[in-house]
Scaffold this motif. Structure first.
Motif, short mmCIF file in Angstrom:
data_model
loop_
_atom_site.label_atom_id
_atom_site.label_comp_id
_atom_site.label_asym_id
_atom_site.label_seq_id
_atom_site.Cartn_x
_atom_site.Cartn_y
_atom_site.Cartn_z
N ASN A 22 0.80 -1.22 0.00
CA ASN A 22 0.00 0.00 0.00
C ASN A 22 0.84 1.28 0.00
OD1 ASN A 22 0.91 -0.58 2.69
ND2 ASN A 22 -0.53 0.93 3.46
N VAL A 23 2.15 1.15 -0.23
CA VAL A 23 3.04 2.30 -0.18
C VAL A 23 3.63 2.57 -1.57
CG1 VAL A 23 5.13 3.28 0.84
CG2 VAL A 23 3.63 1.82 2.22
N VAL A 24 3.58 3.83 -1.97
CA VAL A 24 4.25 4.25 -3.20
C VAL A 24 5.53 4.97 -2.81
CG1 VAL A 24 4.14 5.72 -5.26
CG2 VAL A 24 2.11 4.46 -4.49
N HIS A 25 6.66 4.43 -3.24
CA HIS A 25 7.94 5.07 -2.96
C HIS A 25 8.39 5.83 -4.21
CE1 HIS A 25 11.94 5.79 -1.32
NE2 HIS A 25 12.43 5.42 -2.50
N ILE A 26 8.48 7.15 -4.09
CA ILE A 26 8.93 8.00 -5.19
C ILE A 26 10.43 8.22 -5.01
CG2 ILE A 26 8.67 10.25 -6.31
CD1 ILE A 26 5.85 10.36 -5.00
N THR A 27 11.20 7.78 -5.98
CA THR A 27 12.66 7.83 -5.85
C THR A 27 13.17 9.24 -5.70
OG1 THR A 27 12.77 5.86 -7.26
CG2 THR A 27 14.82 7.09 -6.90
N LYS A 28 12.70 10.14 -6.55
CA LYS A 28 13.07 11.55 -6.48
C LYS A 28 11.92 12.33 -7.09
CE LYS A 28 16.93 14.70 -7.29
NZ LYS A 28 18.26 14.89 -7.94
N CYS A 29 11.20 13.06 -6.24
CA CYS A 29 9.97 13.71 -6.68
C CYS A 29 10.25 14.78 -7.74
CB CYS A 29 9.26 14.36 -5.49
SG CYS A 29 7.75 15.23 -5.96
N ARG A 30 9.60 14.66 -8.86
CA ARG A 30 9.80 15.60 -9.96
C ARG A 30 9.36 17.01 -9.58
NH1 ARG A 30 7.58 14.90 -16.24
NH2 ARG A 30 8.88 16.58 -17.12
N PHE A 31 8.25 17.12 -8.87
CA PHE A 31 7.75 18.43 -8.49
C PHE A 31 8.68 19.11 -7.50
CE2 PHE A 31 5.01 21.23 -5.87
CZ PHE A 31 4.56 22.07 -6.87
N LEU A 32 9.13 18.38 -6.47
CA LEU A 32 10.04 18.95 -5.49
C LEU A 32 11.37 19.33 -6.12
CD1 LEU A 32 10.79 19.73 -2.62
CD2 LEU A 32 11.33 17.32 -2.16
N GLU A 33 11.86 18.48 -7.01
CA GLU A 33 13.12 18.76 -7.69
C GLU A 33 13.00 20.00 -8.58
OE1 GLU A 33 16.35 16.33 -10.41
OE2 GLU A 33 14.23 15.92 -10.66
N SER A 34 11.85 20.17 -9.22
CA SER A 34 11.66 21.30 -10.13
C SER A 34 11.47 22.61 -9.39
CB SER A 34 10.44 21.04 -11.03
OG SER A 34 10.63 19.90 -11.84
N THR A 35 10.82 22.56 -8.23
CA THR A 35 10.57 23.79 -7.47
C THR A 35 11.68 24.08 -6.47
OG1 THR A 35 9.32 22.57 -5.78
CG2 THR A 35 8.08 23.48 -7.65
N ASN A 36 12.32 23.01 -5.98
CA ASN A 36 13.39 23.14 -4.98
C ASN A 36 12.90 23.93 -3.76
OD1 ASN A 36 15.91 21.93 -4.88
ND2 ASN A 36 17.00 23.85 -5.14
N CYS A 37 11.63 23.73 -3.40
CA CYS A 37 11.03 24.52 -2.33
C CYS A 37 10.22 23.62 -1.41
CB CYS A 37 10.14 25.61 -2.92
SG CYS A 37 9.33 26.64 -1.68
N ALA A 38 10.63 23.57 -0.13
CA ALA A 38 9.92 22.75 0.85
C ALA A 38 8.50 23.24 1.07
CB ALA A 38 10.69 22.73 2.17
N GLY A 39 8.30 24.56 1.04
CA GLY A 39 6.97 25.13 1.24
C GLY A 39 6.01 24.76 0.14
N MET A 40 6.47 24.76 -1.11
CA MET A 40 5.61 24.38 -2.22
C MET A 40 5.26 22.90 -2.16
SD MET A 40 7.16 26.64 -5.39
CE MET A 40 5.94 26.04 -6.56
N CYS A 41 6.23 22.08 -1.76
CA CYS A 41 5.97 20.65 -1.59
C CYS A 41 4.86 20.44 -0.57
CB CYS A 41 7.25 19.95 -1.14
SG CYS A 41 7.01 18.27 -0.51
N THR A 42 4.94 21.15 0.55
CA THR A 42 3.99 20.96 1.64
C THR A 42 2.61 21.52 1.33
OG1 THR A 42 5.80 21.07 3.24
CG2 THR A 42 3.58 21.36 4.09
N ASN A 43 2.57 22.78 0.89
CA ASN A 43 1.30 23.48 0.72
C ASN A 43 0.61 23.23 -0.61
OD1 ASN A 43 1.47 24.72 3.28
ND2 ASN A 43 2.79 26.33 2.46
N LEU A 44 1.38 22.87 -1.64
CA LEU A 44 0.79 22.69 -2.96
C LEU A 44 0.74 21.23 -3.39
CD1 LEU A 44 2.40 25.69 -4.91
CD2 LEU A 44 0.25 25.61 -3.62
N CYS A 45 1.28 20.33 -2.58
CA CYS A 45 1.24 18.91 -2.93
C CYS A 45 0.76 18.06 -1.76
CB CYS A 45 2.62 18.46 -3.41
SG CYS A 45 2.66 16.71 -3.91
N LYS A 46 1.57 17.97 -0.72
CA LYS A 46 1.27 17.05 0.38
C LYS A 46 -0.11 17.28 1.01
CE LYS A 46 2.67 16.16 5.17
NZ LYS A 46 2.31 14.73 5.28
N ILE A 47 -0.31 18.45 1.59
CA ILE A 47 -1.55 18.71 2.34
C ILE A 47 -2.80 18.66 1.45
CG2 ILE A 47 -2.76 20.33 3.84
CD1 ILE A 47 -0.28 18.96 5.08
#
Length: 265
Positions: free
Chosen positions: A178-203
């Motif tokens: 039931n787990v998807v392991h993403i080797t290197k997230c394309r969105f996080l790599e492209s934005t290089n921003c922890a805030g965008m990862c959290t607020n625009l993807c995770k939550i």
């Protein structure tokens, strides 16, 4: 009255009259949903380059090279247009750059709560309500549905998140895939921003998947190597207890260039 948002690639003009308030409107193109439900092959020609570490957080100085197929580009452009229409922003980029620039405009122009609301609304606009309702009714939370969502993600969404695979975890004393392991997230790599990862993807993704499909999911990004785990069936921790909200910016943050946790909270 207009607000102009400048990025490293283009200028986005946001008409004041189109700023989101309590609700957001977007043009729908349900035919384009077919592109999102088509298997991606963008990772077939993936080339991995090196990364450089800075203090306690590593940041990419080079990026993975993707060769998106026309189906991948169709899905990417559809999602980018949905985000732009929902938020009332526009840009002239194409492909994945268009999605990243649109996300950057949302991140710069709205507070964290509005950012999450915009993305949730964009996802609701991208997936027709009858489709989500049917899936929720036919696939209540169970071992089968958790494993199905995990497998579905690895097959149909590498164009969005990058290479990924299904892994096992223990659920109520038994093993499940039931787990998807993403080797290197394309969105996080492209934005290089922890805030965008959290607020625009995770939550917003956690909220959308649980409310639309009836299955909880906890997304656990690793900001050191840019990997991520999507754990279907697991409730995410409360905001105050979630480690991601204690994450400082990357040293090479592409968006705010503020090296503290303010852009995440």
């Amino acid at each position: 009255m207009e607000t102009t948002v400048c990025t490293t690639r283009s200028t986005i003009r946001i008409p004041y009259s189109r700023w989101p308030r309590r609700s957001f409107q977007a043009k729908r193109n349900h035919l384009a949903v077919v592109s999102i439900l088509t298997p991606s092959t963008s990772t077939n020609d993936l080339k991995t380059n090196s990364t450089t570490s800075y203090n306690s957080i590593s940041t990419s100085t080079t990026k993975n090279a993707y060769k998106d197929t026309w189906i991948d580009r169709l899905a990417i452009n559809y999602l980018s247009k949905t985000v732009q229409d929902t938020a009332g922003v526009k840009n002239d980029e194409s492909g994945y750059d268009s999605l990243v620039v649109a996300a950057g405009a949302v991140f710069k122009s709205f507070d964290p709560i509005q950012q999450r609301q915009i993305v949730v609304k964009a996802l609701q606009n991208a997936v027709p309500a009858p489709v989500a309702f049917l899936i929720k009714r036919l696939m209540p939370s169970s071992k089968f549905s958790r494993e199905y969502f995990a497998a579905f993600t690895t097959i149909f969404f590498p164009w969005l998140v990058g290479p990924c695979e299904v892994r096992e975890s223990e659920v109520i004393g038994r093993k499940e895939k039931n787990v998807v392991h993403i080797t290197k997230c394309r969105f996080l790599e492209s934005t290089n921003c922890a805030g965008m990862c959290t607020n625009l993807c995770k939550i917003p993704s956690q909220e959308f998947i649980k409310n639309s499909f009836g299955i909880p999911i906890n997304m656990v990004p690793n900001f050191d190597d840019m990997s991520c785990e999507m754990i279907f069936g697991q409730e995410p921790p409360p905001f105050k207890e979630d480690p991601v909200f204690k994450q400082p910016c990357y040293k090479l943050c592409n968006v705010k260039n503020k090296h503290d946790a303010n852009c995440v909270n």
